[in-house]
Design a protein around this motif. Structure first.
Motif, PDB file in Angstrom:
ATOM      1  N   LYS A 126       0.921  -1.243   0.234  1.00 34.13           N
ATOM      2  CA  LYS A 126       0.317   0.083  -0.152  1.00 34.13           C
ATOM      3  C   LYS A 126       0.727   1.430   0.166  1.00 34.13           C
ATOM      4  O   LYS A 126       0.456   2.281  -0.760  1.00 34.13           O
ATOM      5  N   GLU A 127       1.788   1.287   1.280  1.00 35.68           N
ATOM      6  CA  GLU A 127       2.526   1.709   0.865  1.00 35.68           C
ATOM      7  C   GLU A 127       3.650   2.745  -0.649  1.00 35.68           C
ATOM      8  O   GLU A 127       3.779   3.787  -0.952  1.00 35.68           O
ATOM      9  N   GLU A 130       1.295   4.139  -3.088  1.00 33.09           N
ATOM     10  CA  GLU A 130       1.216   5.430  -2.504  1.00 33.09           C
ATOM     11  C   GLU A 130       2.266   6.441  -2.941  1.00 33.09           C
ATOM     12  O   GLU A 130       2.702   7.904  -3.819  1.00 33.09           O
ATOM     13  N   TYR A 134       3.102   8.880  -6.443  1.00 35.97           N
ATOM     14  CA  TYR A 134       3.203  10.730  -5.825  1.00 35.97           C
ATOM     15  C   TYR A 134       4.991  11.106  -6.866  1.00 35.97           C
ATOM     16  O   TYR A 134       5.038  11.667  -7.407  1.00 35.97           O
TER      17      TYR A 134
END
Ligand code: GSH
Length: 246
Positions: A126-127, A130, A134
């Motif tokens: 998940k990170e 993300e 970005y």
């Protein structure tokens, strides 16, 4: 104000930064330029192919071209600019005492702090998603690269993060990052900045490498679970808005 203005006599005329937008080394250089209000152009390099720096023998970013002269390596770039800006005007006796500490912590950023970043921002799938989202939003990628890159890239970074973790002997990436943040706060020893009332190059280096991760989960956690937040806000205010030319 804690802001540093450069004497016109020493101010570079034309500054071009070749960078990846979220690269910690590039962000160290940007923190220095922003803090000193030195206007600079940015060339966003595409990491797949790097054709924007084909002309250079040195193949990493950041590269800074100052009035036609090429400077490589973030720490070298900053030291060179600092010397040019302050040169002989530096008070040798008072700055000598500080410079050991300043140099020590600049080395700590390059040898320790930066290595904690990737294992943290790509810690979980998940990170990783993300963070990758970005990075690619602000980076130089074609639409095609962006679309195919998202999941493949995030997955790749997840595994690279694990490999880096092993290489740098990190057992728990968040704990190591929190420890580093507290180590830095302790080194500040109740000063507003390590430089005192104004940031020095160590403050700018720590701030620079943390800035691109500040609004990822890692950065939010670091602010929530350590004591670095006050110093970080002070730095945001001291560095001020970007002096990047648009
Ligand atoms: N010691 C260099 C510095 O401080 O500037 C390290 C720079 C560096 O490793 N940059 C990375 C890079 O350009 C990007 S974060 N890697 C080579 C590549 O992308 O092929």
């Amino acid at each position: 104000s804690a802001k540093e203005r450069v004497d016109d006599k020493y101010a570079p005329r034309e500054v071009v930064l070749y960078q990846y937008d979220a690269c910690p080394f590039c962000n160290k250089v940007k923190a220095f330029l922003d803090y000193h209000d030195i206007p600079y152009k940015v060339v966003e390099v595409n990491p797949l192919g790097k054709k924007e720096i084909k002309w250079s023998d040195y193949k990493k970013v950041p590269v800074l071209v100052v009035d036609g002269e090429q400077l490589n390596d973030s720490t070298e770039i900053i030291s060179t600019l600092q010397r040019r800006i302050y040169g002989d005007s530096m008070d040798a006796t008072s700055s000598d005492l500080e410079s050991d500490e300043e140099e020590k912590w600049r080395r700590w950023v390059d040898n320790h702090l930066v290595h904690l970043l990737s294992p943290n921002i790509y810690r979980t799938p998940k990170e990783a998603l993300e963070a990758f989202d970005y990075l690619t939003t602000n980076g130089n990628f074609s639409t095609m690269e962006r679309m195919t890159g998202k999941y493949v890239g995030a997955a790749a970074m997840f595994f690279i993060g694990k490999r880096l973790k092993k290489r740098h002997n990190i057992t728990d990436e968040r704990t190591s990052l929190y420890e580093a943040a507290e180590e830095w706060v302790k080194a500040l020893d109740n000063r507003t900045f390590m430089g005192g009332s104004k940031p020095n190059l160590a403050d700018l280096a720590v701030f620079g490498v943390l800035r691109p991760i500040r609004h990822l989960q890692t950065g939010e956690d670091m602010i929530a679970f350590t004591h670095i937040g006050q110093w970080y806000s002070n730095m945001e205010e001291a560095v001020g808005p970007s002096s990047r030319l648009r």
